[in-house]
Design a protein around this motif. Sequence first.
Motif, short mmCIF file in Angstrom:
data_model
loop_
_atom_site.label_atom_id
_atom_site.label_comp_id
_atom_site.label_asym_id
_atom_site.label_seq_id
_atom_site.Cartn_x
_atom_site.Cartn_y
_atom_site.Cartn_z
N GLN A 148 -14.37 -17.91 16.29
CA GLN A 148 -15.54 -17.69 17.00
C GLN A 148 -15.14 -16.26 18.09
OE1 GLN A 148 -18.13 -19.46 16.78
NE2 GLN A 148 -16.92 -20.61 15.25
N PHE A 149 -13.91 -15.86 17.82
CA PHE A 149 -13.42 -14.65 18.72
C PHE A 149 -12.93 -13.60 17.75
CE2 PHE A 149 -13.32 -18.30 21.58
CZ PHE A 149 -13.73 -18.03 22.79
N LYS A 150 -13.73 -13.26 16.78
CA LYS A 150 -13.08 -12.26 15.77
C LYS A 150 -12.81 -11.00 16.40
CE LYS A 150 -15.33 -14.85 12.02
NZ LYS A 150 -16.70 -15.08 11.43
N HIS A 151 -13.40 -10.47 17.54
CA HIS A 151 -12.99 -9.31 18.11
C HIS A 151 -11.67 -9.19 18.40
CE1 HIS A 151 -13.81 -11.53 21.54
NE2 HIS A 151 -13.34 -10.66 22.59
N LYS A 152 -10.84 -10.15 18.50
CA LYS A 152 -9.36 -10.00 18.91
C LYS A 152 -8.50 -10.35 17.66
CE LYS A 152 -8.51 -9.67 22.57
NZ LYS A 152 -8.49 -8.21 23.19
N LEU A 153 -8.97 -10.17 16.58
CA LEU A 153 -8.12 -10.74 15.27
C LEU A 153 -7.94 -9.39 14.65
CD1 LEU A 153 -9.86 -13.95 14.30
CD2 LEU A 153 -7.94 -13.79 15.73
N VAL A 154 -6.71 -9.32 14.27
CA VAL A 154 -6.46 -7.87 13.18
C VAL A 154 -5.72 -8.72 12.09
CG1 VAL A 154 -6.50 -6.36 15.34
CG2 VAL A 154 -4.53 -7.64 14.71
N TYR A 207 -9.45 -9.74 2.52
CA TYR A 207 -9.87 -10.03 3.79
C TYR A 207 -11.60 -9.89 3.88
CZ TYR A 207 -5.17 -10.41 6.08
OH TYR A 207 -3.91 -10.54 6.34
N ALA A 208 -12.18 -9.98 2.82
CA ALA A 208 -13.41 -9.54 2.43
C ALA A 208 -14.27 -10.45 3.26
CB ALA A 208 -13.84 -9.35 1.09
N GLU A 209 -13.94 -11.82 3.34
CA GLU A 209 -14.56 -12.58 4.11
C GLU A 209 -14.62 -12.42 5.50
OE1 GLU A 209 -14.77 -16.93 3.10
OE2 GLU A 209 -13.25 -16.57 1.60
N PHE A 210 -13.74 -11.83 5.92
CA PHE A 210 -13.67 -11.54 7.56
C PHE A 210 -13.70 -9.91 7.83
CE2 PHE A 210 -11.56 -15.40 6.49
CZ PHE A 210 -11.89 -16.10 7.48
N PRO A 211 -15.03 -9.41 7.62
CA PRO A 211 -14.96 -7.87 7.82
C PRO A 211 -14.62 -7.26 9.23
CG PRO A 211 -17.14 -8.93 7.54
CD PRO A 211 -16.09 -10.00 7.01
N ASN A 212 -14.73 -8.12 9.94
CA ASN A 212 -14.36 -8.00 11.44
C ASN A 212 -12.81 -7.55 11.54
OD1 ASN A 212 -16.55 -9.90 11.51
ND2 ASN A 212 -16.76 -9.21 13.65
N LEU A 213 -12.20 -8.22 10.76
CA LEU A 213 -10.58 -8.12 10.83
C LEU A 213 -10.31 -6.47 10.26
CD1 LEU A 213 -10.67 -11.26 11.04
CD2 LEU A 213 -8.61 -11.14 10.12
N ILE A 214 -11.03 -6.28 9.35
CA ILE A 214 -10.79 -4.97 8.71
C ILE A 214 -11.16 -3.98 9.70
CG2 ILE A 214 -11.46 -3.37 6.88
CD1 ILE A 214 -11.79 -5.75 4.97
N HIS A 215 -12.42 -4.16 10.44
CA HIS A 215 -12.90 -3.34 11.26
C HIS A 215 -11.83 -3.13 12.38
CE1 HIS A 215 -15.94 -1.02 13.74
NE2 HIS A 215 -15.76 -1.77 14.91
N ASN A 216 -11.46 -4.22 13.04
CA ASN A 216 -10.80 -4.17 14.33
C ASN A 216 -9.41 -3.54 13.88
OD1 ASN A 216 -12.76 -5.78 15.51
ND2 ASN A 216 -11.49 -7.69 15.33
#
Length: 1007
Positions: A148-154, A207-216
């Motif tokens: 729920q806090f994907k903006h803090k994941l890399v 990491y395709a399922e988690f595009p936020n991680l790629i972006h971060n």
Amino acid sequence: MYLNCHTYYSLRYGTIKPEQLLAIASENGVQTLALTDINSTSACMDIMRLSKTYKIKSVLGVDFRNGAQQQFILIAKNNQGFQNINNYLSRFLHHQELQIPDKPHEVIDDCFIIYPYQKNKHFELKSNEFLGITPQDLNQLKFSKWNQFKHKLVILKTVSFQNKKGYNTHRLLRAIANNTLLSKLPKSEEGKATDMMLSYDTLCETYAEFPNLIHNTKQLLKHCTIDFDFENITPKNQKCLTENESSDYKLLEKLTYDGISYRYGSDIQKNVYDRIEKELIIIKQKDFVSYFLINWKILEYARSKDYYYVGRGSGANSIVAYLLRITDVDPIELDLYFERFINLFRQNPPDFDIDFSWKDRDDITNYIFKTFKHTSLIAVYNTFKFRASVRELGKVFGLPKSEMDLLTRGKYNNNQLDNLSQLVIKYAKYIEGFPNYLGIHAGGILISEQPIHSYCATFMPPKGFATTQFDMVVAEDIGLYKFDILSQRGLGKIKEAVEIIDHNYTEQPPIDIHDIKRFKTDERIKNLLRNAKAIGCFYVESPAMRMLLKKLQVDNYLGLVAASSVIRPGVAKSGMMREYILRYRYPEKRKEAHPVLAQIMPETYGVMVYQEDVIKVAHHFGGLDLGESDMLRRGMSGKFRSREEFLKVKQKFFDNCKKDGKSDDLVADVWRQIESFAGYAFAKGHSASYAVESYQSLFLKAYYPLEYMTATINNFGGFYNTELYVHEARMHNGCIEAPCINKSSVEANIFKKTIYLGFMFLQSLESKTINRILTERNKNGIFQSLDDFIERVSISIEQLSILIKINAFRFTGINKRELLWEAHLKISKTIIQEPVINLFKTEKINYNTPELPSTALENAFDEIELLGFALCNPFLLLTTKPTGNLRARHLEKLEDKRIVIEGYLITTKNTKTANGKIMHFGTFLDRDGDFIDTVHFPPIAAKYPFRGKGIYRIVGKVMVEFNCVTIEVSELERLAIIEDPRYSVKSLNPTFQKKKSFQDLKKVIAL
């Protein structure tokens, strides 16, 4: 996209070379990566320097771990952030007992912090903090609150190895680091087998399922920019000694002109002023003013403490350095080549290697660290060597010692080895050259304008001075030029000899050891040089130098300066050493020099001897400009990837010579000579500095040989071990005595012509025992007897036995074997206490000990055991007396004759022929104490190897070249010595020989 990349500077963990990491990234389409070695910044500058070549944006950080356990990763946003990371890491490296916490307990500005997901799930993250998600974490992440806090994941995809072999190597390195068998290596001490670089596309797919991680991850790296300029390198050393650069220059100018009267008196030639003006202009132009002033400041302190020093290196070609008393070499007198010292094309300052006595160097280093704000020592990378790696890997695989010995000696057929042994050899070759641990450069110190942590972290070795995590080559790549503060025993010998002489000869004025002008004309010194009688003297005592001096028959300063450089491997390898000797000895041979070369180098008869000769030849003969010649010089130094530097100028050299009409054979020969100098040649000023110190030691040897040998012994010799210097003192009519309780000190001391060896030379005698003896003797006077000694000095029976066995109680007149029995009866084996002062002395019980005579031969074996050598003539220890009367002094008249002679082995030198076969040079003493020099060509070296210390029967042919005698050995046999009489029944007292047991022996003593 990669935030956790390791090189092999993640010591005993990573397996990728820095440049290889960039190459792998380039191949995989990776445009940005973060270098985060484990607790290390060693590779950072190299990665930054090489990144442009591979068109990769590199970001810097550190992977903080306890052992293999990852705590967190710090990544720098900018240069200040990198400095902050280095400050933080250095705290742990300076205090190794500190454990790295789970999270930093303080704010580290300008950095991103990444915590491993599995280790840090349960605390809130600050704006610059993130959780790193590995590919293995992805399934679990789907069901985690952090989803729920994907903006803090890399993305946290670790890269530690290139391939499966790299992973296998990693496991072996981890086993070595943990000193365990590979089969017992805990999984917690290993990385994952998947810690390899994926292509950019594959990583994105993972990491395709988690595009936020790629972006971060992309955004994090986008906000990081580190900048170091490796193209326009400017000096990063401390810019000013005074308040600004203008006042620095005024000070340098004043010191220079003030030094004229000290160096030249009132008779000053115009060329002195011309040279000063020329140097000052270019020193200012190149921003080297503070470099000169800092050296001056250090040496001003040294002179205030009356420390002896020698300034050498290319800076010794400078008149400014001479006038500032950084060096003692006059460039006007020696016509030293200005362009070797400095020129407009030179990026780095001239070298000043400052030698101090080994006793004074630490104080100088301490002064530098206290005086200059941003200071550190320089590291060296101690790498895995093949033989040591074989042993380490052998232990990891559980091989028995006998098999490891076989592998390290190379005595095996690879096809006949079992699988484990083959793996040991395979991986020992693979990790050869990998960094193993960081050491300290012999003398390099950085004095920086910016904090050292701007460039790297520092660690704290036992010396107690902060030390960089990179070496001198990396330092120079970024414009940090080292100050070389070195130590040598030669200066310690000279200083101590002068002190002994001044103490023992109070009726004469103190010695002026700096009166080099007088020494240059002294006939006694000339005689020592001509006859190569320079044992103990700085730089001129080795077998090779002794033979060269004999061949040249040098008796003047300039000749010695040349000899100091001629002896270097480059000149010998090029074949020009022999050519120089021929032209030196036979003037008619000088006509054979090429006219251009003879004109360039008239002093050395057209032979390249010094570094500047190579520069002159490249410039005047090969048509290279001074910039290209300086590039050649840097390549010659061996520090800067020599082959590349040579290749850059080689073709131009040949093209220019061809245009000039020079013959191909001549050009090829001259270039061959240039190439042979790589890494070996001396600057002339450097050689001249060595020669000054040689003259100082020669003066002392010529006029005060026993005092000088005493100082040499106390400073642990020079080229040879203590035994030869004891022998040399005896050759000058000195009487050498073993340590004595009432006469000896810690070091050797001299009374008229008698030298008493010091207690420090006794193996296993503890320093606290020595201190107790000397303190008590100084306080309450000499010892009267063994009883008196035991009463006054707290000592164990083991320590007392050493003193008795070396005959330190010989003043009592009692045989030492009897004293040993007494000592064992009077000293218990309980823990000793400090002696208690009693009001009344108790009467000692005297025991009737048996008669236990000891012979001179027994004494010799005790001396060998405790000193490492016998004080008697070693030829007395042979089982059979030599029958021949041949001596070293007879050999010159026996040229080309086959002879047999006995010699006591002093030293050997092993070398390889052009085809890689081992051969030896040997140095022996004959029965009269004169030198015998031998040559052992490969077939003889293989058939008749040296078998350790001892006396050898030498068979061979006498060779004489330029009055220098050697024996070309055809047979070599080590002669047997007598049985140790201490353990021989024959040596016991007849009363003892009749007894059957130790109990019977005890009955002899009347208690």
